[in-house]
Scaffold this motif. Structure first.
Motif, PDB file in Angstrom:
ATOM      1  N   THR A 231      66.375  43.156  -9.647  1.00  0.00           N
ATOM      2  CA  THR A 231      65.955  41.823 -10.073  1.00  0.00           C
ATOM      3  C   THR A 231      65.822  40.946  -8.838  1.00  0.00           C
ATOM      4  N   VAL A 232      64.713  40.230  -8.743  1.00  0.00           N
ATOM      5  CA  VAL A 232      64.423  39.417  -7.557  1.00  0.00           C
ATOM      6  C   VAL A 232      64.285  37.954  -7.980  1.00  0.00           C
ATOM      7  N   LYS A 233      65.073  37.086  -7.369  1.00  0.00           N
ATOM      8  CA  LYS A 233      64.942  35.650  -7.636  1.00  0.00           C
ATOM      9  C   LYS A 233      63.673  35.122  -6.978  1.00  0.00           C
ATOM     10  N   VAL A 234      62.960  34.279  -7.724  1.00  0.00           N
ATOM     11  CA  VAL A 234      61.736  33.660  -7.201  1.00  0.00           C
ATOM     12  C   VAL A 234      61.780  32.168  -7.512  1.00  0.00           C
ATOM     13  N   GLY A 235      60.639  31.489  -7.474  1.00  0.00           N
ATOM     14  CA  GLY A 235      60.606  30.062  -7.752  1.00  0.00           C
ATOM     15  C   GLY A 235      60.720  29.765  -9.241  1.00  0.00           C
ATOM     16  N   LYS A 236      60.628  28.486  -9.580  1.00  0.00           N
ATOM     17  CA  LYS A 236      60.835  28.058 -10.959  1.00  0.00           C
ATOM     18  C   LYS A 236      59.641  28.390 -11.846  1.00  0.00           C
ATOM     19  N   ARG A 237      59.959  28.930 -13.002  1.00  0.00           N
ATOM     20  CA  ARG A 237      58.988  29.268 -14.033  1.00  0.00           C
ATOM     21  C   ARG A 237      57.905  30.236 -13.540  1.00  0.00           C
TER      22      ARG A 237
END
Length: 331
Positions: A231-237
């Motif tokens: 799982t990779v965190k990215v920007g909002k929405r």
């Protein structure tokens, strides 16, 4: 400014009436002579239009009226046809890509949103947001040949390169349905992040990537084991994912950026500023460019994948969404 929604809880936008008359829309119609460069087929929802952008010249070469607030888009591998979903009219439009004309409007009921074409070009798959199902259509005639149940609110669709499996991002089930295309039956399900919307499969057919709108991350699915490999965190929405040059490019709707991460290490690489409210995203066939539809600024951003910089902006009609595989390969 068009009002932003908090998240597509209906996935179908609250549209304003901007007074666009049919006469004015038809006046925008440009019948272009045959072109040989790849093209972007960009759906513009409030404008009820499909913009065709020549990617060599970065110019709109045709604008086709498409009723019903067009959203989803898919182009056949041979480039002969495009298919557009219109949620408001419950319709899939079939478009002759070279002639720039709508040849048929197929009433499929429900809320057609995501759409994908089998690699053979013979079958089109349509996600019915309201019906929790995917419909299969014969590409030539538009005839509905079957349906299969999915999770709640199916959104993005993608088919593996070998054509064996269809993936459906089921937004309100926080899962991806795995469907056997031969029997049109659901054969598996993978739990992912919160509110998956766009789904993309790599060229090897080994991994899939879902943009999870509510958890601000991307789930990486190993298709052999049918498990989440990372799982990779990215920007909002985050809305959708494109793959190019060993990297994933993710549109961050609420940050007006594209997040980039390495698909091998799953480590972040960059955050690229683009237009306001980026949604649809797709890569060129050689991976040298990534194209981003910006809902608020009514533009198509062009990203150079080597420099990770925006190298062009193409004005398009109001409210470009381009949800799906919107690049037409003409050669």
């Amino acid at each position: 400014m068009k009002e932003r929604e908090t998240i597509p809880d209906m996935a179908l936008r609250p549209f304003r009436d901007d007074g666009l008359k049919w006469a004015a829309l038809l006046a925008l119609l440009v019948l272009a002579s045959p072109v040989f460069a790849d093209e972007a087929f960009v759906t513009s929802q409030p404008a009820n239009a499909l913009n065709i952008v020549d990617l060599e010249t970065s110019k709109v070469v045709a604008t086709i009226p498409v009723l019903g607030k067009p959203a989803g888009i898919a182009v056949t591998p041979d480039g002969r046809r495009a298919f557009v979903t219109s949620p408001d009219d419950h319709v899939v439009s079939i478009i002759d890509a070279a002639a720039r004309t709508v040849t048929a409007r197929i009433d499929v009921g429900g809320g057609p949103l995501g759409i994908a074409v089998h690699p053979s070009g013979g079958t089109v798959y349509v996600a019915d947001w309201y019906g929790a199902r995917v419909l299969a259509l014969e590409a030539e005639s538009g005839r509905i040949t079957g349906t299969v149940e999915t999770g709640l609110s199916p959104s993005g669709l993608a088919v593996t390169p070998d054509g064996r499996l269809l993936l459906s991002a089921d937004r309100d089930s926080n899962a991806v349905s795995i469907i056997d295309t031969g029997s049109l039956t659901k054969v598996g399900e993978v739990r992912v992040g919160e509110r998956p919307f766009g789904v993309t499969i790599d060229a090897d057919g080994k991994r899939a990537y879902t943009a999870n709108v509510a958890s601000d991350d991307v789930s990486v699915i190993d298709l052999e084991s049918r498990t989440v490999a990372g799982t990779v965190k990215v920007g909002k929405r985050p809305y959708a994912v494109a793959l190019a040059k060993g990297r994933a490019f993710v549109t961050d709707q609420y940050e007006d950026t594209v997040s980039v991460f390495d698909v091998a290490s799953l480590e972040p690489v960059a955050r690229i500023p683009v237009g306001e409210y980026p949604e649809g995203i797709a890569a060129s066939r050689d991976g040298s460019r990534v194209y981003v539809a910006n809902w608020e600024t009514n533009t198509l951003s062009v990203i150079d994948t080597a420099t990770l910089k925006v190298v062009g902006e193409v004005p398009v009609a109001d409210g470009p969404r381009a949800f799906g595989a919107f690049i037409r390969r003409t050669q």
